[in-house]
Design a protein around this motif. Structure first.
Motif, PDB file in Angstrom:
ATOM      1  N   GLY A 280      40.981 -36.709  87.813  1.00 22.91           N
ATOM      2  CA  GLY A 280      41.653 -36.586  88.971  1.00 22.91           C
ATOM      3  C   GLY A 280      41.695 -37.965  89.691  1.00 22.91           C
ATOM      4  N   VAL A 281      41.090 -39.198  89.133  1.00 19.76           N
ATOM      5  CA  VAL A 281      41.328 -40.275  89.676  1.00 19.76           C
ATOM      6  C   VAL A 281      42.708 -40.868  89.859  1.00 19.76           C
ATOM      7  CG1 VAL A 281      40.499 -42.742  89.447  1.00 19.76           C
ATOM      8  CG2 VAL A 281      38.964 -41.027  89.216  1.00 19.76           C
ATOM      9  N   HIS A 282      42.900 -41.476  90.859  1.00 18.46           N
ATOM     10  CA  HIS A 282      44.682 -41.805  91.176  1.00 18.46           C
ATOM     11  C   HIS A 282      44.726 -42.901  89.906  1.00 18.46           C
ATOM     12  CE1 HIS A 282      48.237 -43.545  92.680  1.00 18.46           C
ATOM     13  NE2 HIS A 282      48.236 -42.430  93.717  1.00 18.46           N
ATOM     14  N   PRO A 283      45.942 -42.792  89.307  1.00 16.71           N
ATOM     15  CA  PRO A 283      46.211 -43.815  88.486  1.00 16.71           C
ATOM     16  C   PRO A 283      46.215 -45.229  88.607  1.00 16.71           C
ATOM     17  CG  PRO A 283      47.583 -41.990  88.229  1.00 16.71           C
ATOM     18  CD  PRO A 283      47.007 -41.636  89.265  1.00 16.71           C
ATOM     19  N   LYS A 284      46.630 -45.446  89.881  1.00 16.79           N
ATOM     20  CA  LYS A 284      46.618 -46.848  90.488  1.00 16.79           C
ATOM     21  C   LYS A 284      45.260 -47.354  90.600  1.00 16.79           C
ATOM     22  CE  LYS A 284      47.691 -50.745  92.886  1.00 16.79           C
ATOM     23  NZ  LYS A 284      48.691 -51.572  92.153  1.00 16.79           N
ATOM     24  N   ILE A 285      44.298 -46.648  91.034  1.00 13.56           N
ATOM     25  CA  ILE A 285      42.911 -47.067  90.877  1.00 13.56           C
ATOM     26  C   ILE A 285      42.399 -47.235  89.275  1.00 13.56           C
ATOM     27  CG2 ILE A 285      40.361 -46.487  91.209  1.00 13.56           C
ATOM     28  CD1 ILE A 285      42.157 -46.772  93.745  1.00 13.56           C
TER      29      ILE A 285
END
Length: 396
Positions: free
Chosen positions: A346-351
């Motif tokens: 669930g980590v944001h793709p931007k991160i």
């Protein structure tokens, strides 16, 4: 501008043009061979004279495709990295040139080039060295992969664009060819449990620290072997990725990262503890042979402190992984494993994109699109749960 035809034998003609010498201005003759009827020869002669008058005429030359490729590679050497240049040489001189390298440049047709792609797909794999008298293996008789042939076409397309700019050709025949269809292969990666098992299996090997940085930080192979202790900030729990190692043959050079930018990668508590343990172990090992490590010492190093070469790391990884029960994946796939696990958690793709050092988030989304459906389902459920929680209870 003048031109005329001469019959050499039935159906074979010589088209003779008076071409001005660009340096002296004197007239000199250029001969073109032509097969066909007299009327067709006259039409072709008229076309060449018109091109000569319009300034678009290109003299027939004896430069072969291979000779031009060598010239273009020499020109391109200053424009690309040594590793990229080496790859261009392999694609053009070792793959394409054996098939159509002897063809004269202005005689090369799209049909001939398409035939080259077919040949490479069917039997383009270069045979390995084998003992004298031994027959080729089935593996050696196979063709190149569609992806490799696609790369051949892409590089050749760029090379022949330069031929047009140099006035060696009127148009690029490669642009009229059809590239082979490349099927996207499913990405290979370890899941969390396989990653944990891999680290346990390799803990006592010299590859362990490199595998840990790839699997838990998503670093590239070249970035890992270029790391020095000065890059690690133990107080803030980060590592700075400033350069990358690139190997061409036996030579290694250190250059900027693939994206051209340095980045800071946060380290988990596990990675920090392992780095501290590795630094102590490395210092003890090197002090025994009279070497005092410092901030400029390489993190991934040989016993005497010299940096490990990228290809050596790959070979050792392949050798050690074969001794385990884990699936056989490339060392680079450890980076894919980390990215897949990040997005699945669930980590944001931007991160994830910033952590992996991608120049744009689009690269991350394209590479790891197979993880997106699960993320979408999870997001839909979260939104649904939030709306349900916000609803007022129905009045009875």
């Amino acid at each position: 501008m003048k031109g005329h035809i001469r019959e050499r034998s039935p159906g074979k003609w010589a088209i003779v043009l008076d071409v001005p010498d660009p340096e002296t201005g004197k007239r000199r003759r250029k001969w073109h061979k032509f097969h066909g009827t007299k009327r067709q020869a006259e039409t072709e002669c008229a076309r060449l004279v018109a091109e000569l008058s319009g300034g678009s005429y290109i003299e027939p030359a004896k430069t072969t495709v291979r000779e031009f490729m060598i010239r273009w590679l020499a020109h391109e050497k200053a424009n690309v990295s040594p590793k990229t240049h080496q790859r261009y040489e392999e694609l053009l001189l070792k793959n394409v040139a054996p098939v159509i390298g002897s063809v004269i440049m202005n005689k090369l047709t799209p049909a001939r080039i398409d035939g080259c792609w077919t040949t490479l797909l069917e039997s383009g794999r270069r045979p390995k060295k084998r003992r004298e008298g031994a027959s080729p293996t089935v593996e050696e008789k196979k063709g190149l992969s569609p992806r490799t042939v696609h790369h051949c076409r892409r590089v050749m397309l760029s090379a022949f664009e330069q031929a047009v700019k140099w006035d060696l050709l009127k148009k690029n025949p490669v642009a009229l060819t059809k590239p082979p269809k490349v099927e996207k292969k499913p990405m290979e990666a370890f899941n969390a449990s396989q990653t944990g098992l891999m680290l346990d299996e390799l803990r006592k090997s010299r590859v362990f620290m490199a595998a840990l940085l790839a699997a838990l930080c998503g670093l590239r192979r070249g970035e890992i072997v270029a790391l020095r202790w000065r890059d690690v900030d133990f107080a803030n729990g980060t590592v700075a990725i400033r350069e990358s190692a690139e190997q061409v043959g036996t030579l290694v050079r250190y250059k900027e990262t693939k994206s051209g930018k340095s980045r800071s990668v946060a380290l988990s508590s596990t990675v920090l503890e392992e780095l501290k343990r590795h630094r102590l172990s490395q210092a003890e090992e090197q002090l025994k042979i009279g070497i005092r490590p410092d901030e400029n010492s390489f993190i991934i190093a040989q016993v005497e402190g010299s940096p490990l070469k990228p290809v050596s790391l790959t070979h050792e990884w392949t050798r050690l992984l074969a001794k385990t029960s884990l699936p056989r994946i490339r060392f680079h796939d450890l980076r894919h494993s980390h990215a897949t696990q990040l997005l699945a958690a669930g980590v944001h793709p931007k991160i994830a994109s910033e952590r992996l050092g991608h120049s744009t988030i689009g690269i991350t989304l394209d590479l790891y699109s197979h993880v997106m459906p699960g993320m979408q389902a999870n997001a839909a459920e979260q939104v649904d749960a939030a709306i349900k929680a916000a609803k007022k209870p129905a009045v009875e």
